[in-house]
Scaffold this motif. Structure first.
Motif, short mmCIF file in Angstrom:
data_model
loop_
_atom_site.label_atom_id
_atom_site.label_comp_id
_atom_site.label_asym_id
_atom_site.label_seq_id
_atom_site.Cartn_x
_atom_site.Cartn_y
_atom_site.Cartn_z
N THR A 169 -33.28 -15.84 -24.40
CA THR A 169 -34.67 -15.39 -24.23
C THR A 169 -35.51 -15.47 -25.51
O THR A 169 -36.58 -16.08 -25.53
N VAL A 170 -35.05 -14.85 -26.57
CA VAL A 170 -35.85 -14.83 -27.81
C VAL A 170 -35.98 -16.24 -28.39
O VAL A 170 -37.07 -16.66 -28.81
N THR A 171 -34.87 -16.97 -28.41
CA THR A 171 -34.92 -18.33 -28.95
C THR A 171 -35.86 -19.21 -28.14
O THR A 171 -36.65 -19.98 -28.70
N ALA A 173 -38.42 -18.21 -26.36
CA ALA A 173 -39.79 -17.78 -26.65
C ALA A 173 -40.27 -18.35 -27.98
O ALA A 173 -41.43 -18.76 -28.10
N ARG A 174 -39.39 -18.40 -28.95
CA ARG A 174 -39.76 -18.96 -30.26
C ARG A 174 -39.94 -20.48 -30.18
O ARG A 174 -40.88 -21.03 -30.77
N ASP A 175 -39.05 -21.14 -29.46
CA ASP A 175 -39.16 -22.59 -29.30
C ASP A 175 -40.47 -23.00 -28.63
O ASP A 175 -41.07 -24.02 -28.98
N ALA A 177 -43.30 -21.14 -28.26
CA ALA A 177 -44.53 -20.47 -28.72
C ALA A 177 -45.60 -21.47 -29.14
O ALA A 177 -46.79 -21.26 -28.88
N ARG A 182 -44.88 -18.33 -22.81
CA ARG A 182 -44.07 -17.14 -22.99
C ARG A 182 -42.77 -17.26 -22.19
O ARG A 182 -42.70 -17.97 -21.18
N ASN A 237 -43.32 -10.92 -24.29
CA ASN A 237 -42.74 -12.21 -24.63
C ASN A 237 -41.42 -11.98 -25.36
O ASN A 237 -41.29 -11.04 -26.16
N GLY A 238 -40.44 -12.82 -25.07
CA GLY A 238 -39.16 -12.76 -25.78
C GLY A 238 -38.36 -11.51 -25.46
O GLY A 238 -37.49 -11.12 -26.24
N GLU A 239 -38.60 -10.89 -24.32
CA GLU A 239 -37.96 -9.62 -23.98
C GLU A 239 -37.12 -9.74 -22.71
O GLU A 239 -37.46 -10.48 -21.80
N THR A 240 -36.01 -8.99 -22.67
CA THR A 240 -35.22 -8.84 -21.46
C THR A 240 -35.47 -7.44 -20.91
O THR A 240 -35.19 -6.44 -21.58
#
Length: 252
Positions: A169-171, A173-175, A177, A182, A237-240
């Motif tokens: 998820t976080v990766t 979101a970063r990829d 962005a 999101r 964004n980037g959250e579970t």
């Protein structure tokens, strides 16, 4: 993000979480393309207005690519929701011997690789849309499970696959962005889907009683509404997000 007028792709849309999500998004003005296996589509009930079911195995590139292109051709594609998944049960070691390796591979392939496949292909099309005033183009919602964090016995393959989804998820979101996309993951607890239909009333009551509050099974519509809420809340964004009534699974 305004759901009205967009195109959305929802996997596993012939039943359960996917069907509820597809119907919810269509009712709010989205043109929805639901992906599922041909056999699942054949067994599906009436399809709501605004929802088109397309046969596609989420683990295969070309059918998913074609379905995503169809959605993008109907309206600006701004939302993809990954609901397709399987949940067989087997222990690492039992009286029958060690966990079947092919079964473990299949669970990871459908739940993790399938989610990644749809995410990568949908994001390619979402990135082609015009951004809003804040640079946002769209959203991808993936489905993990609370089993990603504390799974029960016999869930090793399922837990590994869903932990992988949460871990992306976080990766992701970063990829994504830089493209204004999101990525948010929902981790449901015990949801009253067709997977639960084989359980007796006593078992279902026991499962409901294990939930902290409210002491009942979640409804697929509650998952669908959460997808809508996430779509509208541009700062998520980037959250579970756990949707589990504060349930923390025990070993059995």
């Amino acid at each position: 993000m305004d759901i009205d007028g967009i195109a959305a792709v929802v996997t596993g849309a012939a039943s359960g979480l996917g069907a509820a999500t597809a119907a919810h998004l269509a009712a709010r003005g989205a043109t929805v393309f639901g992906l599922d296996l041909e056999t699942s589509i054949a067994a599906a009930g009436p399809v709501p207005d605004g929802v088109t079911l397309l046969p596609a195995d989420v683990t295969q590139e070309e059918p998913v690519r074609a379905a995503v292109a169809t959605a993008a051709g109907a309206a600006p594609l701004r939302l993809a929701v990954n609901c397709a998944g399987i949940a067989p049960s087997a222990r690492i070691l039992s009286r029958r011997g060690p966990h079947d390796l092919e079964l473990f591979h299949t669970v990871l392939k459908v739940n993790l690789l399938g989610t990644f496949n749809v995410m990568r292909l949908a994001s390619e099309e979402i990135a082609k849309t015009e951004p809003d005033t804040h640079g946002q183009r769209g959203l991808i919602v993936d489905t993990a499970s609370i089993a990603a964090f504390e799974a029960q016995v016999g869930q090793v393959a399922y837990a590994a696959s869903k932990a992988g989804v949460a871990g992306m998820t976080v990766t992701a979101a970063r990829d994504l962005a830089q493209y204004g996309i999101r990525v948010v993951t929902i981790a449901p607890g015990i949801v009253d889907t067709p997977m639960m239909s084989g359980f007796s009333d006593d078992v279902r009551a026991g499962l409901a009683a294990s939930v902290t509050f409210p002491q009942r099974l979640a409804g697929p519509d509650e998952y669908a509404r959460l997808v809508g809420m996430v779509a509208e809340h541009d700062y998520l964004n980037g959250e579970t997000i756990r949707m589990d009534g504060a349930l923390r699974m025990t070993a059995r």
